[in-house]
Design an enzyme around this catalytic site. Structure first.
Site, PDB file in Angstrom:
ATOM      1  N   GLY A   1       9.409   1.053  12.259  1.00 60.94           N
ATOM      2  CA  GLY A   1       8.725   2.163  12.933  1.00 60.94           C
ATOM      3  C   GLY A   1       8.723   3.463  12.158  1.00 60.94           C
ATOM      4  O   GLY A   1       8.645   4.533  12.767  1.00 60.94           O
TER       5      GLY A   1
ATOM      6  N   HIS B   1      -2.587  -0.271   6.514  1.00 56.19           N
ATOM      7  CA  HIS B   1      -2.263  -1.439   5.689  1.00 56.19           C
ATOM      8  C   HIS B   1      -1.728  -0.946   4.343  1.00 56.19           C
ATOM      9  O   HIS B   1      -2.325  -0.050   3.736  1.00 56.19           O
ATOM     10  CB  HIS B   1      -3.501  -2.324   5.499  1.00 56.19           C
ATOM     11  CG  HIS B   1      -3.175  -3.569   4.743  1.00 56.19           C
ATOM     12  ND1 HIS B   1      -2.537  -4.648   5.334  1.00 56.19           N
ATOM     13  CD2 HIS B   1      -3.340  -3.881   3.433  1.00 56.19           C
ATOM     14  CE1 HIS B   1      -2.331  -5.583   4.410  1.00 56.19           C
ATOM     15  NE2 HIS B   1      -2.808  -5.147   3.268  1.00 56.19           N
TER      16      HIS B   1
ATOM     17  N   GLU C   1       1.168   6.151   3.217  1.00 55.97           N
ATOM     18  CA  GLU C   1       1.070   5.799   4.645  1.00 55.97           C
ATOM     19  C   GLU C   1       1.402   6.944   5.590  1.00 55.97           C
ATOM     20  O   GLU C   1       0.669   7.222   6.535  1.00 55.97           O
ATOM     21  CB  GLU C   1       1.998   4.619   4.956  1.00 55.97           C
ATOM     22  CG  GLU C   1       1.625   3.360   4.219  1.00 55.97           C
ATOM     23  CD  GLU C   1       2.477   2.179   4.643  1.00 55.97           C
ATOM     24  OE1 GLU C   1       2.728   2.001   5.845  1.00 55.97           O
ATOM     25  OE2 GLU C   1       2.904   1.409   3.763  1.00 55.97           O
TER      26      GLU C   1
HETATM   27  C1  GAR Z   1       4.152  -0.625   6.819  1.00 50.88           C
HETATM   28  O1  GAR Z   1       4.248  -0.648   5.418  1.00 50.88           O
HETATM   29  C2  GAR Z   1       2.755  -0.988   7.268  1.00 50.88           C
HETATM   30  O2  GAR Z   1       1.761  -0.491   6.407  1.00 50.88           O
HETATM   31  C3  GAR Z   1       2.806  -2.498   7.193  1.00 50.88           C
HETATM   32  O3  GAR Z   1       4.076  -2.824   7.729  1.00 50.88           O
HETATM   33  C4  GAR Z   1       4.988  -1.761   7.421  1.00 50.88           C
HETATM   34  C5  GAR Z   1       5.676  -1.329   8.688  1.00 50.88           C
HETATM   35  O4  GAR Z   1       6.662  -0.362   8.455  1.00 50.88           O
HETATM   36  N1  GAR Z   1       1.736  -3.090   7.910  1.00 50.88           N
HETATM   37  C6  GAR Z   1       1.137  -4.231   7.529  1.00 50.88           C
HETATM   38  O5  GAR Z   1       1.494  -4.891   6.574  1.00 50.88           O
HETATM   39  C7  GAR Z   1      -0.057  -4.650   8.399  1.00 50.88           C
HETATM   40  N2  GAR Z   1      -0.785  -5.690   7.765  1.00 50.88           N
HETATM   41  P1  GAR Z   1       7.180   0.596   9.598  1.00 50.88           P
HETATM   42  O6  GAR Z   1       7.545  -0.268  10.801  1.00 50.88           O
HETATM   43  O7  GAR Z   1       8.396   1.253   9.020  1.00 50.88           O
HETATM   44  O8  GAR Z   1       6.115   1.592   9.933  1.00 50.88           O
END
Ligand code: GAR
Length: 213
Positions: free
Chosen positions: A12, A110, A181
């Protein structure tokens, strides 16, 4: 106020970036009304709780089949009636019925420059493993609207990040989060909340000074 539901599966940190941006006024006109996770152990749920946001667990494992999960998930979303759904590291495919009900109102982050390293099987750390295996010198992140395809919806914004020779999947993941991100996703939400973005003919249009949406 843009009523927003955030869907998460793990740590998260993107949810945290959104919460921080709201607190610091970098996202305005937005209220997170619920956080949904497929994973009861997601740290993201703790982050939601700390901010007094209701956390809801909706796991496919609790349902006899995908179809009943899809139905329950879509019904729950309709009950919450958000203006925007944000997939912030949500590793469950969004049911077609939900995409149809919330067309143009679901965004995803992504961790690559789409159309590279995306689609079925590309999520989380795996994306960075594949980028390192291929030896790309630049990677990054993409925020896009969600359509029926996997990582195929109209692109809102992208940011490139340098790949270093000594990167591991973990160091690369961290740099992509920090440099792309956590910047792109809050900015996109703020743009949507303040009417600076729209989809027309399947393309994202950004409002310039003087344009009317
Ligand atoms: C992030 O890097 C997001 O971009 C990726 O999962 C991670 C979650 O991190 N999403 C994907 O790969 C979707 N295809 P977080 O829970 O720390 O935000």
């Amino acid at each position: 106020m843009l009523k927003t539901v955030v869907c998460v599966s793990g740590g998260g940190t993107n949810l945290q970036a959104i919460l921080d941006a709201i607190e610091q006024g970098r996202i305005t006109n937005t209220r997170i009304t619920a956080v949904i996770s497929n994973n009861p152990g997601a740290k993201a749920l703790e982050r939601a709780k700390t901010h007094g946001i209701p956390g809801i667990v909706m796991s496919p494992k609790e349902y006899p089949d995908r179809e009943s999960f899809h139905r329950a998930f879509t019904e729950k979303m309709c009950e919450l009636a958000p203006d925007l759904i944000v997939l912030a590291g949500f590793l469950v495919k969004i049911p077609q019925e939900m995409v149809a009900r919330f067309s143009g109102r679901i965004v995803n982050i992504h961790p690559s420059l789409i159309p590279s390293f995306c689609g079925v099987g590309y999520y989380g750390l795996k994306v960075h493993e594949k980028a390192l295996e291929r030896g790309v010198k630049l990677t990054g992140a993409t925020v896009h609207f969600v359509n029926e395809g996997m990582d195929e919806g109209p692109i809102i914004a992208q940011r490139a990040v340098e790949v270093r020779e000594d990167d591991t999947p973990q160091t690369l993941q961290r740099r992509v989060m920090e440099q792309a991100e956590w910047i792109l996703l809050p900015a996109a939400i703020d743009d949507i909340a303040n009417g600076r973005l729209q989809i027309a003919d399947g393309k994202v249009r950004r409002k310039r000074n003087g344009d009317s949406l």
